[in-house]
Design an enzyme around this catalytic site. Structure first.
Site, PDB file in Angstrom:
ATOM      1  N   ARG A 282       0.452  -1.654  -0.365  1.00 35.85           N
ATOM      2  CA  ARG A 282      -0.199   0.209   0.261  1.00 35.85           C
ATOM      3  C   ARG A 282       0.982   1.244   0.038  1.00 35.85           C
ATOM      4  O   ARG A 282       0.713   2.132  -1.112  1.00 35.85           O
ATOM      5  CB  ARG A 282      -0.526  -0.037   1.555  1.00 35.85           C
ATOM      6  N   CYS A 351     -25.563  -3.867 -11.001  1.00 40.55           N
ATOM      7  CA  CYS A 351     -26.988  -4.864 -10.340  1.00 40.55           C
ATOM      8  C   CYS A 351     -26.856  -5.137  -9.148  1.00 40.55           C
ATOM      9  O   CYS A 351     -26.995  -6.501  -9.161  1.00 40.55           O
ATOM     10  CB  CYS A 351     -27.467  -5.897 -11.532  1.00 40.55           C
TER      11      CYS A 351
HETATM   12  N1  LLP Z   1       3.473  -9.294   3.219  1.00 41.44           N
HETATM   13  C1  LLP Z   1       2.276 -10.024   2.843  1.00 41.44           C
HETATM   14  C2  LLP Z   1       2.918 -11.256   3.204  1.00 41.44           C
HETATM   15  C3  LLP Z   1       0.781  -9.421   2.818  1.00 41.44           C
HETATM   16  O1  LLP Z   1      -0.024 -10.633   2.926  1.00 41.44           O
HETATM   17  C4  LLP Z   1       0.575  -8.318   2.311  1.00 41.44           C
HETATM   18  C5  LLP Z   1      -0.808  -7.352   2.408  1.00 41.44           C
HETATM   19  C6  LLP Z   1       2.090  -7.340   2.800  1.00 41.44           C
HETATM   20  C7  LLP Z   1       3.137  -7.776   2.221  1.00 41.44           C
HETATM   21  C8  LLP Z   1       1.587  -5.579   2.044  1.00 41.44           C
HETATM   22  O2  LLP Z   1       0.841  -4.968   2.570  1.00 41.44           O
HETATM   23  P1  LLP Z   1       0.944  -3.614   2.872  1.00 41.44           P
HETATM   24  O3  LLP Z   1       2.683  -2.702   2.974  1.00 41.44           O
HETATM   25  O4  LLP Z   1       0.046  -3.278   1.764  1.00 41.44           O
HETATM   26  O5  LLP Z   1      -0.794  -3.450   4.175  1.00 41.44           O
HETATM   27  N2  LLP Z   1      -7.383  -5.930   0.111  1.00 41.44           N
HETATM   28  C9  LLP Z   1      -6.599  -5.405   1.446  1.00 41.44           C
HETATM   29  C10 LLP Z   1      -5.390  -5.311   1.983  1.00 41.44           C
HETATM   30  C11 LLP Z   1      -5.131  -6.296   2.308  1.00 41.44           C
HETATM   31  C12 LLP Z   1      -3.533  -7.043   2.271  1.00 41.44           C
HETATM   32  C13 LLP Z   1      -2.722  -8.723   1.445  1.00 41.44           C
HETATM   33  N3  LLP Z   1      -1.543  -8.358   2.211  1.00 41.44           N
HETATM   34  C14 LLP Z   1      -6.880  -4.091   1.006  1.00 41.44           C
HETATM   35  O6  LLP Z   1      -7.440  -3.033   0.112  1.00 41.44           O
HETATM   36  O7  LLP Z   1      -6.942  -2.914   1.631  1.00 41.44           O
END
Ligand code: LLP
Length: 429
Positions: A282, A351
Site C-alpha cells: 500500500r 446490478c
Molecule cells: N506482506 C505480506 C505477506 C502481505 O500479505 C501483505 C498484504 C503485504 C506484505 C503488504 O501489506 P501492505 O503494506 O500493503 O499493507 N486488499 C486489502 C489489503 C490486503 C493485504 C494483503 N496482504 C485492502 O484493500 O486494504
C-alpha cells in the site's frame, strides 16, 4: 498545472488534465503518478531492502518503475512470479556478500501459506527463494529443491489491520507458522535438509506504527531460537497511508530506528551481518493511483441524492469489501466553476445494492460533500493505487479498465481496456 480552486474539485492528475485523460483513454480508467511512487520508494531508503508486495499494484510498468528505484519484489503466486520475471527481475541474486558486508538479497521471494502445484513447479524451475507460511511447505520444497535455504513467515500470536479481513496475526488468522511451533518446525527443516536463513512477520495491512512496533520484539525472540543460520529479517508490510481528511503520514524514522536496533542486537549475538527488509504494498502505490470515471446519472431516492458513475465495485472493490473511504474530486465539463457543494451518495452501474463508493463498513450508504454535479462531469476517486486495479473483476461482464502511467507531464497506456472479445476468451458452448 491547472488549479483546482474549490474544495472537492480536481481538474488535473500529476499535471495532466483529467478531461484529456478521459478523452484519450475512455472511462473508467486507472491513472498512476510515477513520481509519487518514486517518492514513496525513496522515503524508505534507510532499509537495506525494500521488497514491494506487488499484490497491491502489479502492472508491469509499476514493477519496472520500482525495480529501477532499487526495490525488490515479493510474489504470492505463479502469476506474480511471472510478472516479476517479465518486469526484468532476475530469479537469483549474487551468492556473495556485497561491499557493505551484508548478505545478498533475493530479488524475488515467493511468500505464501501453501504451494499450489504450479507455484511449486515455478519456484523450482526458476530457483526462487521461498518464505514458508506453513511447515508442510518445508517438506514439499525439500523434495524438489534439496538443500535450499528458506525464510519462515511467523505468526507472532497477535495482529492488526484496518479491517478484521486484513489482520494477519493471532489465532483468527490462517497466515504464518504459529510462534510456539518454531522449535518443532526448525527440527522439521533440519530433518529435511533445509537451511533457515530468514525470518519474516507481517501482522496485517492498514495497521498503525504502534501495533507494528510490537513486531520487532516478537521477531527478535524467535530469531534467538533460530540462531546463527539467520542472515535476513523482514518487518513485513502494513505501513499506514492517510486516506481520510485530517489523517497524516506516520513518522517512519522512529520505526526504522527500532528495527535497526533489533537487527544490531542480533548481529552482535550471531557475530555476522543481518539484512533488514521491509515489505510494503500500500505505502508505495496507494497515493499514486486515481480512478477516473464519468457521471452518467444524477437521481433522487426520497431525500437522498445519488451520483451514478461508470465505475463500480468491479473497478474498485475496497468500499464494498471493507467500507473503505476514498477521497473524491469532481472535474466539471468545460470551465464551469461549480462553486456550490451538496451531500451525495456515489454509486456505480452494477446490478447490486452494494455498488456504492460512499459506504461504511457493514454496507451502510453514506454521503460525501461534492461540488454539484451534472451528467457528463468526471469524478476522480483518489488514493486508489493500492488494491485497486488488482482486485477489479469482470462482474456483470464489465471489461477491466485501462491503466495509464503519467510521468513528467506525459501519459502512456500501460494496460489496454478489455474488449468484449476478451470477456468471452476461453469460453465455448
Ligand atoms: N506482506 C505480506 C505477506 C502481505 O500479505 C501483505 C498484504 C503485504 C506484505 C503488504 O501489506 P501492505 O503494506 O500493503 O499493507 N486488499 C486489502 C489489503 C490486503 C493485504 C494483503 N496482504 C485492502 O484493500 O486494504
Amino acid at each position: 498545472m491547472i488549479a483546482s480552486s474549490v474544495p472537492g474539485l480536481r481538474r488535473d492528475i500529476a499535471g495532466v488534465s483529467v478531461a484529456s485523460l478521459a478523452e484519450t483513454y475512455g472511462t473508467p480508467l486507472y491513472a498512476y503518478d510515477a513520481e509519487m511512487i518514486r517518492r514513496r520508494c525513496r522515503d524508505l531508503a534507510a532499509w537495506d531492502t525494500i521488497r514491494f508486495a506487488q499484490k497491491a499494484c502489479s502492472n508491469l510498468a509499476v514493477l519496472d518503475l520500482v525495480r529501477r528505484e532499487g526495490v525488490l519484489v515479493d510474489a504470492v503466486s505463479t502469476g506474480e512470479i511471472h510478472r516479476a520475471l517479465a518486469a526484468g527481475y532476475p530469479a537469483h541474486g549474487p551468492n556473495q556478500p556485497g561491499s557493505d558486508g551484508l548478505p545478498p538479497a533475493h530479488p524475488i521471494v515467493y511468500t505464501a501459506d501453501i504451494f499450489d502445484r504450479d507455484s511449486l513447479d515455478a519456484v523450482v524451475k526458476h530457483g526462487i527463494h521461498v518464505n514458508c507460511g506453513s511447515a508442510d511447505m518445508i517438506e514439499q520444497l525439500a523434495e524438489r529443491m534439496p538443500g535450499a535455504s528458506i525464510t519462515l513467515r511467523v505468526n507472532p500470536g497477535f495482529g492488526h489491520g484496518h479491517s478484521q479481513k486484513t489482520n494477519t496475526g493471532g489465532e483468527g488468522s490462517k497466515h504464518g507458522i504459529w510462534h510456539e511451533e518454531i522449535p518443532d518446525v526448525l527440527r522439521r527443516a533440519e530433518w529435511a535438509g533445509l537451511q533457515v536463513s530468514g525470518l519474516h512477520m507481517h501482522i496485517g495491512s492498514g495497521t498503525d506504527l504502534a501495533h507494528l512496533a510490537e513486531v520487532a520484539g516478537a521477531l527478535e525472540r524467535v530469531a534467538i531460537e533460530v540462531g546463527r543460520s539467520l542472515t535476513t529479517v523482514s518487518a513485513g508490510g502494513g505501513l499506514p497511508v492517510p486516506y481520510k481528511p485530517g489523517e497524516v503520514h506516520a513518522d517512519l524514522s522512529g520505526y526504522f530506528t527500532l528495527w535497526d536496533a533489533t537487527r544490531k542486537r542480533l548481529e552482535d549475538r550471531f557475530g555476522h551481518r543481518i539484512r533488514l527488509e521491509i515489505e510494503p504494498g500500500r505505502y508505495l502505490t496507494a497515493e499514486s493511483g486515481f480512478v477516473v470515471t464519468e457521471v452518467r446519472a444524477v437521481k433522487k431516492q426520497g431525500g437522498r441524492k445519488y451520483l451514478l458513475v461508470d465505475a463500480g465495485f468491479n473497478t474498485l472493490a475496497r468500499p464494498v469489501l471493507y467500507g473503505s473511504y476514498h477521497p473524491m474530486g469532481l472535474c466539471p465539463q468545460g470551465d464551469d466553476p461549480r462553486e456550490t457543494s451538496e451531500e451525495v451518495a456515489v454509486g456505480g452501474p452494477l446490478c447490486e445494492s452494494g455498488d456504492i463508493f460512499t459506504q461504511t463498513d457493514g454496507g451502510f450508504v453514506a454521503t460525501r460533500s461534492l461540488p454539484v454535479a451534472a451528467v457528463g462531469d468526471l469524478l476522480v476517486i483518489e488514493i486508489a493505487g493500492a488494491y485497486g486495479f488488482v482486485m477489479a473483476s469482470n462482474y456483470n461482464s464489465k471489461p477491466l479498465p485501462a491503466e495509464v502511467m503519467i510521468d513528467g507531464g506525459r501519459h502512456r497506456l500501460v494496460r489496454a481496456r478489455q474488449t468484449p472479445e476478451d470477456l468471452v476468451r476461453g469460453e465455448c458452448v
